[in-house]
Design a protein around this motif. Sequence first.
Motif, short mmCIF file in Angstrom:
data_model
loop_
_atom_site.label_atom_id
_atom_site.label_comp_id
_atom_site.label_asym_id
_atom_site.label_seq_id
_atom_site.Cartn_x
_atom_site.Cartn_y
_atom_site.Cartn_z
N GLU A 77 38.84 61.03 12.09
CA GLU A 77 38.49 61.67 13.36
C GLU A 77 37.44 62.76 13.16
N HIS A 78 37.52 63.43 12.01
CA HIS A 78 36.58 64.52 11.72
C HIS A 78 35.14 64.01 11.70
N VAL A 79 34.88 62.92 10.97
CA VAL A 79 33.50 62.42 10.89
C VAL A 79 33.08 61.75 12.20
N ILE A 80 34.03 61.15 12.91
CA ILE A 80 33.69 60.55 14.21
C ILE A 80 33.18 61.61 15.17
N HIS A 81 33.91 62.71 15.25
CA HIS A 81 33.49 63.77 16.18
C HIS A 81 32.20 64.45 15.71
N ALA A 82 32.03 64.58 14.39
CA ALA A 82 30.78 65.16 13.87
C ALA A 82 29.59 64.26 14.21
N TYR A 125 34.86 59.54 3.93
CA TYR A 125 34.66 58.83 5.20
C TYR A 125 33.19 58.91 5.60
N MET A 126 32.70 57.85 6.24
CA MET A 126 31.35 57.84 6.79
C MET A 126 31.37 57.19 8.17
N ALA A 127 30.96 57.94 9.18
CA ALA A 127 30.77 57.39 10.52
C ALA A 127 29.29 57.06 10.66
N TYR A 128 28.99 55.89 11.21
CA TYR A 128 27.59 55.46 11.19
C TYR A 128 27.25 54.54 12.36
#
Length: 468
Positions: A77-82, A125-128
């Motif tokens: 959730e942290h990287v998604i929101h970032a 984690y990596m959101a992309y």
Amino acid sequence: MKQLKVKDIAKLWQCEERQVTRWCREGRILGAERIGKEWLIPQEAEKPLDKRTKESANVTNKNVPSDIHFDANGGREHVIHAFTDKYHRDPVSVSFTPYRICPLGAHSDHNLGKITGFALNKGIYMAYGPKMNGIIEISSLQFEKRAQWFVGDTPANKEGDWADHLRGATIALNERYPLRIGMSAVLDGELPIGGLSSSAAVIITFLHALCKLNNIRLHHEEFITIAQEAENKYVGVSCGRLDQSCEIYCREDNLLYMDMKNLTYQNIPTNPMMKPYEFAIFFSGLEHNLASSKFNMRVDELRSAAYAIKAFAGLEYGKFSETYMRDVPYEVYLKYRDKLPENWRKRAEHWYSEYFRVEAGAKAWEEGDIEKFGKLVFESGWSSIHNYETGSPELKELYEIMTRTKGIYGGRFSGAGFKGCCMALIDPEYEEEILKTVKEEYCKAFPQLADKYCAFICHSADGVHLSK
């Protein structure tokens, strides 16, 4: 792979055609291609979230598409929101790779030894999302500088920042599979940097995302080889395949036991009769930088010992870079070890003793003897200090504290061992007492690091679940 037109996808997803067309233009549908005036979309493409809905506003593991299955406590959730805050849209997916620990087998994989390992339930984690112009734009929540490069024209030489590992991975992947699509990405780690193979975890996380965006499917061995190549050839670290193998092959509640010569491995299940255990990770407060450490020198010293013994014994040898300690039978080493310079002999002594400890440790784990396994881990730590000669004063102090703390089965440095952290296999019954004792004693010895020291309790987990 069957491709559908916009009207067919709209019917399949139960939405309007103009909505599907907009998603295609925004690059939010993986694999969508424009042929003339028509968009063609892979039948198995994932439907993007509609930001107008409550479903998108309350992003959860369930409604964010990902091929990595992992129960985390907020990292995703942290990287998604970032990502959403930075790009004002949802990521198309999230990639994850766990950290790893190696209780036995340290400093041996690069010379084709045997290793053991666990993947942890914390990682990178990596959101992309895709960038159709081929630009890679990536930010890390642990570093200030944003990195950018083009998939088809990545800088040939490293730039000396945190993203060099990813540039190296881009080059290695592009040499095998020409890349067309770039990415916007935000990555973050759940634990401090140092000793848990965070560099390898970052590379695999990145590779998985880049492959998915470009419709590339790598086998496990390809992931490992490309990740290793990025570190060896681009970053300049003479690492082996331990880190990448653990992060891909490990399984929850199993000890990975792997032979780096023939790359065979097995996951040994936790014996039902074994006493309970968990992992404690103690961070010294010192930052870890493998490329600038003495890691490469130790590898060269070990390889020099193998090269010299081959010459003494009249064994066939070729290029220095293709010489390994595994090539030298133990009895041949015993016969000629006194001819070696002391530091070369010490490196070889560690390698052979670690080889035997790994074999004994795998047997002890299989038999459910966690006390014996832990004792071997402590012996491995001692050999790393006195034979392989790694360890800062801070890590050596942490090691000594662990050896005298009740409830710790075994422990040693994690990673290269020059900075970073120590890992310990502990009895959960003594968890609170262990955390309190280690912190008090360490901070008393190094009060200047009291505000940087930290400790975490972790458990075993599966390695990466790659797309099939």
